[in-house]
Design a protein around this motif. Structure first.
Motif, short mmCIF file in Angstrom:
data_model
loop_
_atom_site.label_atom_id
_atom_site.label_comp_id
_atom_site.label_asym_id
_atom_site.label_seq_id
_atom_site.Cartn_x
_atom_site.Cartn_y
_atom_site.Cartn_z
N LEU A 150 0.84 -1.20 0.00
CA LEU A 150 0.00 0.00 0.00
C LEU A 150 0.88 1.25 0.00
O LEU A 150 1.78 1.38 0.82
N TRP A 151 0.58 2.16 -0.91
CA TRP A 151 1.33 3.40 -1.05
C TRP A 151 0.35 4.57 -1.04
O TRP A 151 -0.83 4.41 -1.36
N VAL A 152 0.85 5.75 -0.70
CA VAL A 152 0.03 6.95 -0.67
C VAL A 152 0.90 8.11 -1.16
O VAL A 152 2.12 8.10 -0.99
N ARG A 153 0.26 9.10 -1.76
CA ARG A 153 0.99 10.29 -2.19
C ARG A 153 1.25 11.17 -0.97
O ARG A 153 0.31 11.57 -0.29
N PRO A 154 2.50 11.48 -0.67
CA PRO A 154 2.79 12.29 0.52
C PRO A 154 2.25 13.71 0.43
O PRO A 154 1.97 14.33 1.44
N ASP A 155 2.10 14.22 -0.77
CA ASP A 155 1.61 15.58 -0.95
C ASP A 155 0.16 15.63 -1.44
O ASP A 155 -0.36 16.70 -1.70
N GLY A 156 -0.48 14.49 -1.52
CA GLY A 156 -1.84 14.44 -2.05
C GLY A 156 -2.85 13.98 -1.03
O GLY A 156 -2.70 14.17 0.17
N ASP A 157 -3.90 13.33 -1.50
CA ASP A 157 -4.97 12.84 -0.66
C ASP A 157 -4.51 11.61 0.11
O ASP A 157 -4.16 10.59 -0.48
N PRO A 158 -4.51 11.66 1.47
CA PRO A 158 -4.04 10.50 2.23
C PRO A 158 -5.00 9.32 2.20
O PRO A 158 -4.66 8.24 2.62
N ALA A 159 -6.21 9.53 1.69
CA ALA A 159 -7.19 8.44 1.63
C ALA A 159 -7.08 7.65 0.33
O ALA A 159 -7.66 6.58 0.22
N ALA A 160 -6.35 8.15 -0.64
CA ALA A 160 -6.25 7.49 -1.94
C ALA A 160 -5.03 6.57 -1.96
O ALA A 160 -3.93 6.99 -2.32
N TYR A 161 -5.22 5.33 -1.55
CA TYR A 161 -4.14 4.37 -1.55
C TYR A 161 -3.92 3.83 -2.95
O TYR A 161 -4.85 3.72 -3.74
N GLN A 162 -2.67 3.46 -3.22
CA GLN A 162 -2.34 2.81 -4.48
C GLN A 162 -1.57 1.55 -4.18
O GLN A 162 -0.93 1.43 -3.13
N LEU A 163 -1.62 0.60 -5.10
CA LEU A 163 -1.01 -0.71 -4.90
C LEU A 163 0.15 -0.93 -5.85
O LEU A 163 0.12 -0.48 -6.99
N THR A 164 1.16 -1.63 -5.36
CA THR A 164 2.23 -2.13 -6.22
C THR A 164 2.45 -3.60 -5.86
O THR A 164 1.87 -4.10 -4.90
N GLY A 165 3.33 -4.22 -6.59
CA GLY A 165 3.66 -5.61 -6.28
C GLY A 165 4.39 -5.73 -4.95
O GLY A 165 4.92 -4.75 -4.42
N ILE A 166 4.46 -6.92 -4.44
CA ILE A 166 5.03 -7.16 -3.11
C ILE A 166 6.54 -6.93 -3.10
O ILE A 166 7.12 -6.66 -2.05
N ALA A 167 7.21 -6.98 -4.23
CA ALA A 167 8.66 -6.82 -4.29
C ALA A 167 9.08 -5.36 -4.49
O ALA A 167 10.27 -5.07 -4.50
N ALA A 168 8.15 -4.45 -4.64
CA ALA A 168 8.51 -3.05 -4.89
C ALA A 168 9.02 -2.39 -3.61
O ALA A 168 8.59 -2.71 -2.51
N GLY A 169 9.93 -1.46 -3.77
CA GLY A 169 10.42 -0.70 -2.62
C GLY A 169 11.45 -1.46 -1.80
O GLY A 169 11.84 -2.58 -2.12
N ASP A 170 11.90 -0.81 -0.72
CA ASP A 170 12.95 -1.39 0.11
C ASP A 170 12.45 -1.77 1.50
O ASP A 170 13.24 -1.90 2.42
N ALA A 171 11.15 -1.92 1.67
CA ALA A 171 10.58 -2.29 2.97
C ALA A 171 9.66 -3.49 2.78
O ALA A 171 8.95 -3.60 1.79
N VAL A 172 9.65 -4.35 3.77
CA VAL A 172 8.79 -5.52 3.74
C VAL A 172 7.38 -5.11 4.14
O VAL A 172 7.17 -4.01 4.65
N PRO A 173 6.37 -5.97 3.95
CA PRO A 173 5.03 -5.63 4.42
C PRO A 173 5.05 -5.34 5.92
O PRO A 173 5.63 -6.09 6.71
N GLY A 174 4.46 -4.24 6.31
CA GLY A 174 4.49 -3.81 7.70
C GLY A 174 5.47 -2.67 7.92
O GLY A 174 5.49 -2.07 8.98
N GLY A 175 6.30 -2.35 6.94
CA GLY A 175 7.18 -1.21 7.01
C GLY A 175 8.58 -1.49 7.51
O GLY A 175 9.38 -0.58 7.62
N GLY A 176 8.90 -2.71 7.83
CA GLY A 176 10.24 -3.04 8.33
C GLY A 176 11.27 -3.05 7.20
O GLY A 176 10.93 -3.03 6.01
N ARG A 177 12.53 -3.06 7.60
CA ARG A 177 13.63 -3.04 6.63
C ARG A 177 13.73 -4.38 5.92
O ARG A 177 13.65 -5.44 6.53
N ARG A 178 13.90 -4.33 4.61
CA ARG A 178 14.11 -5.55 3.82
C ARG A 178 15.56 -6.00 3.98
O ARG A 178 16.46 -5.21 3.90
N ARG A 179 15.77 -7.26 4.27
CA ARG A 179 17.13 -7.78 4.50
C ARG A 179 17.67 -8.44 3.26
O ARG A 179 17.06 -9.07 2.53
#
Length: 179
Positions: A150-179
């Protein structure tokens, strides 16, 4: 930036960052209260009241409006290919910059409350942080269940969530650091 591009920040990372900062500021604010030898209520009553406030704050922060993430996740749309995904550190740093004075104020009030009720203010702040951390873990379960982050625009509407695949970004589900 190219026309149509925008930045997205992880929802779980922002909630987890808030939880960690509030928890540790609360712990540090409560620590001097254990050294208070005289107060109107006494150290034992202050610590017991603080423990009760910790539990109440953690449960209240976790439950009140905690189901919004699940509802917003069901209504989320797929992120476009032209978005920039913020790193976990960048998201945490931006959150901290926008709220640093509120954190300082909360810390001063919690530490100052030790004069009247030792440890209680700090433990209340730590309880709010623990509740937010638990909420971040709940968001992680939602992300694992949907197999999407789940992603959100930091400068936009906080209620408008967007989705990406599970491997996107550098954090695991829940916001922890990816090892």
């Amino acid at each position: 930036m190219v026309r149509g591009t925008y930045t997205l920040a992880r929802v779980a990372v922002t909630v987890r960052t808030a939880g960690v900062w509030l928890f540790w500021l609360g712990v540090v604010a409560a620590a001097p209260g254990t050294a208070v030898t005289f107060s109107p209520t006494g150290r034992r009553i202050g610590v017991m009241a603080g423990a009760a406030l910790f539990v109440v704050a953690a449960v209240a922060v976790f439950l009140i409006r905690g189901g919004r993430a699940a509802a917003r996740a069901r209504a989320a749309s797929r992120a476009a290919k032209v978005v920039f995904l913020q790193d976990r550190k960048v998201t945490a740093r931006a959150w901290l910059r926008r709220r640093r004075w509120w954190l300082v104020l909360a810390f001063v009030v919690a530490a100052g409350s030790s004069a009247g009720l030792p440890c209680a203010g700090g433990m209340l702040l730590a309880g709010a942080g623990a509740g937010l951390f638990a909420r971040a873990l709940r968001i992680g379960r939602i992300e694992r269940g949907q197999d999407a982050l789940l992603w959100v625009r930091p400068d936009g509407d906080p209620a408008a969530y967007q989705l990406t695949g599970i491997a996107a970004g550098d954090a695991v589900p829940g916001g922890g650091r990816r090892r």
